[in-house]
Design an enzyme around this catalytic site. Structure first.
Site, PDB file in Angstrom:
ATOM      1  NE  ARG A   1      -2.641  -1.389   3.641  1.00  0.00           N
ATOM      2  CZ  ARG A   1      -2.880  -2.661   3.929  1.00  0.00           C
ATOM      3  NH1 ARG A   1      -3.446  -3.441   3.037  1.00  0.00           N
ATOM      4  NH2 ARG A   1      -2.565  -3.180   5.111  1.00  0.00           N
TER       5      ARG A   1
ATOM      6  CG  ASP B   1     -14.286  -6.263  -3.688  1.00  0.00           C
ATOM      7  OD1 ASP B   1     -13.061  -6.409  -3.464  1.00  0.00           O
ATOM      8  OD2 ASP B   1     -15.138  -7.134  -3.402  1.00  0.00           O
TER       9      ASP B   1
ATOM     10  CG  ASP C   1      -4.318  -7.638  -3.675  1.00  0.00           C
ATOM     11  OD1 ASP C   1      -3.725  -8.728  -3.806  1.00  0.00           O
ATOM     12  OD2 ASP C   1      -4.636  -7.163  -2.564  1.00  0.00           O
TER      13      ASP C   1
ATOM     14  CB  CYS D   1      -2.400 -13.686  -2.240  1.00  0.00           C
ATOM     15  SG  CYS D   1      -4.107 -14.003  -2.706  1.00  0.00           S
TER      16      CYS D   1
HETATM   17  N1  SAH Z   1      -6.700  -5.514  -2.319  1.00  0.00           N
HETATM   18  C1  SAH Z   1      -7.377  -5.832  -1.092  1.00  0.00           C
HETATM   19  C2  SAH Z   1      -7.518  -7.309  -0.851  1.00  0.00           C
HETATM   20  C3  SAH Z   1      -8.166  -8.054  -1.986  1.00  0.00           C
HETATM   21  S1  SAH Z   1      -8.889  -9.523  -1.504  1.00  0.00           S
HETATM   22  C4  SAH Z   1      -6.670  -5.151   0.063  1.00  0.00           C
HETATM   23  O1  SAH Z   1      -5.595  -4.598  -0.123  1.00  0.00           O
HETATM   24  O2  SAH Z   1      -7.215  -5.159   1.171  1.00  0.00           O
HETATM   25  C5  SAH Z   1      -9.773  -9.962  -2.906  1.00  0.00           C
HETATM   26  C6  SAH Z   1     -11.048  -9.176  -3.111  1.00  0.00           C
HETATM   27  O3  SAH Z   1     -11.538  -9.504  -4.403  1.00  0.00           O
HETATM   28  C7  SAH Z   1     -12.192  -9.466  -2.171  1.00  0.00           C
HETATM   29  O4  SAH Z   1     -12.623  -8.270  -1.587  1.00  0.00           O
HETATM   30  C8  SAH Z   1     -13.311 -10.063  -3.042  1.00  0.00           C
HETATM   31  O5  SAH Z   1     -14.591  -9.598  -2.669  1.00  0.00           O
HETATM   32  C9  SAH Z   1     -12.953  -9.528  -4.383  1.00  0.00           C
HETATM   33  N2  SAH Z   1     -13.328 -10.311  -5.567  1.00  0.00           N
HETATM   34  C10 SAH Z   1     -13.205 -11.649  -5.756  1.00  0.00           C
HETATM   35  N3  SAH Z   1     -13.521 -11.970  -7.028  1.00  0.00           N
HETATM   36  C11 SAH Z   1     -13.842 -10.820  -7.657  1.00  0.00           C
HETATM   37  C12 SAH Z   1     -14.223 -10.475  -8.988  1.00  0.00           C
HETATM   38  N4  SAH Z   1     -14.348 -11.429  -9.920  1.00  0.00           N
HETATM   39  N5  SAH Z   1     -14.464  -9.195  -9.275  1.00  0.00           N
HETATM   40  C13 SAH Z   1     -14.353  -8.236  -8.330  1.00  0.00           C
HETATM   41  N6  SAH Z   1     -13.964  -8.486  -7.059  1.00  0.00           N
HETATM   42  C14 SAH Z   1     -13.721  -9.759  -6.728  1.00  0.00           C
END
Ligand code: SAH
Length: 396
Positions: free
Chosen positions: A212, A250, A300, A340
């Protein structure tokens, strides 16, 4: 008498390198009776003592090692000492970055297999994921209370992997009042809301903290697209660093609602932020069709591979989003891309991103290699502890 696990000939090699897992195929026989999760001694085929660990009859990982010291008793004091070591090792980081949110214990990487504990302000959130961790639940909780007498404690062991260990997912307040939905943590001068009871994993992605901060540096005066934003914390850093505009995407409306509150909490300009509830795979294509562009894109995604069989599919997923993201970047723009999935090797991830650049018909230069924050260490004996990798690229 503690039961004894006798290994097959030659199967002591990994243990000699202090890797903490014994797979079922490595075991010749068990001498004595053993309860689910109880401590066993491990010896080689000639009877030489090697280690002691927790027995998990339902798991392919049949034993997880607690100690390589024969005189060590696995009791509350043992857990207290390991917790204390883990806390001690993080104190400099906590002071330097002003953290009230940090990973206190990172399981195998802190020599406590199956045990994850996060510190969120005045609360501790634990995940006990192995038979041994569950067996010692009371010892672990008492040790935590001894180390942090004033803290509340919540159990977020509501994860499917517990089933592999013959355990059911479970979650509950262990100590203190958790009626308030959100807790505020601090890092690097920013404030972040954490939903301990219902948030992902233990509530929040502490592992991306350094990324971040790094991302923020690329965002001054830039338009930024943050894909898979969860609660939008990349945006807090980006806006505090002068981003021109920031879009969070998201699938989860709950996460986006908290993302909005995070902006307000940090007194940042809401007018500069969009919150889009959409499937990233589809939205990236739609943006491409509409001719939309960005200066910085953050990708991410959640873990795409839970097992080796899913790795090919995961590669396709990573390649797809990285390719379209590159096509959406203005010339000279920055892509910050992460994986991840622990099963995805860093070199393979780099290849996938390189393939994505070829398909996108863009030149991409790696300008930084990224990893998990240091409160998520990687024990040298447990390379599996390296799971979060990322690349920063300039895309021409
Ligand atoms: N970048 C975030 C963590 C991401 S975790 C941070 O720094 O805190 C992964 C996220 O992707 C979750 O919030 C989940 O709701 C979302 N997600 C999963 N599949 C998705 C998709 N196909 N499109 C959009 N969001 C998605």
């Amino acid at each position: 008498m503690q039961a004894t696990i006798i290994l097959k000939p030659g199967r002591e090699k990994a243990l000699k390198r202090r890797h903490p897992w014994i797979f079922s195929m490595a075991i010749n026989k068990i001498k004595g009776q053993v309860e689910h999760g109880a401590t066993v001694d491990v010896v080689d085929d000639k009877g030489n003592w090697l280690a002691k660990g927790a027995y998990s009859p339902d798991s392919q990982i049949r034993v997880r090692i607690w100690s390589f010291d024969q005189s060590q008793t696995i009791d509350q004091q043992f857990f207290f000492e390991r917790l204390q070591q883990a806390y001690q090792a993080r104190k400099a980081l906590i002071a330097e970055q002003g953290l009230t949110g940090f990973r206190l214990v990172a399981a195998e990487s802190d020599y406590l297999p199956g045990i994850t504990i996060d510190h969120f302000n005045d609360s501790l959130v634990c995940q006990l994921l192995s038979a041994g961790a569950e067996y010692h639940r009371n010892n672990i909780i008492s040790a935590l209370e001894q180390l942090f007498p004033e803290h509340k404690i919540y159990d977020r062991s509501d994860v499917e992997v517990r089933k592999k260990e013959g355990l059911l997912p479970t979650t509950s307040a262990i100590k203190g009042d958790f009626t308030e939905r959100l807790t505020i943590i601090k890092e690097n001068g920013h404030q972040i809301l954490v939903d301990i009871k219902k948030g992902h994993k233990t509530g929040f992605y502490l592992d991306q903290r350094d990324n971040r901060a790094i991302a923020g540096k690329y965002c001054r005066d830039k338009t930024v697209l943050n894909c898979f934003s969860y609660t939008g914390t990349f945006g807090i850093y980006a806006l505090a660093n002068g981003a021109k505009h920031f879009t969070n995407v998201d699938l989860s409306q709950d996460a986006l609602d908290i993302a909005k509150q995070n902006i307000e909490l940090n007194e940042l300009d809401l007018a500069k932020v969009d919150f889009v509830k959409a499937d990233v795979f589809k939205l990236l294509r739609r943006y491409r069709d509409e001719g939309k562009t960005f200066d910085v894109i953050i990708l991410d995604p959640p873990k795409f591979a839970d097992n080796k069989a899913q790795l090919n599919g995961a590669c396709r997923g990573y390649k797809d989003i990285n390719m379209v993201a590159m096509q959406l970047l203005n010339p000279g723009g920055t892509l910050l891309t992460y994986s991840c999935s622990g099963l995805m090797p860093a070199d393979l991830f780099q290849k996938v991103v390189a393939d994505a650049a070829l398909d996108a018909q863009r030149d991409a230069q790696i300008i930084a290699r990224l990893s998990q924050a240091s409160d998520h260490p990687i024990a040298s004996t447990f390379p599996e502890g390296f799971y979060l990798k990322g690349l920063a690229l300039t895309v021409r």
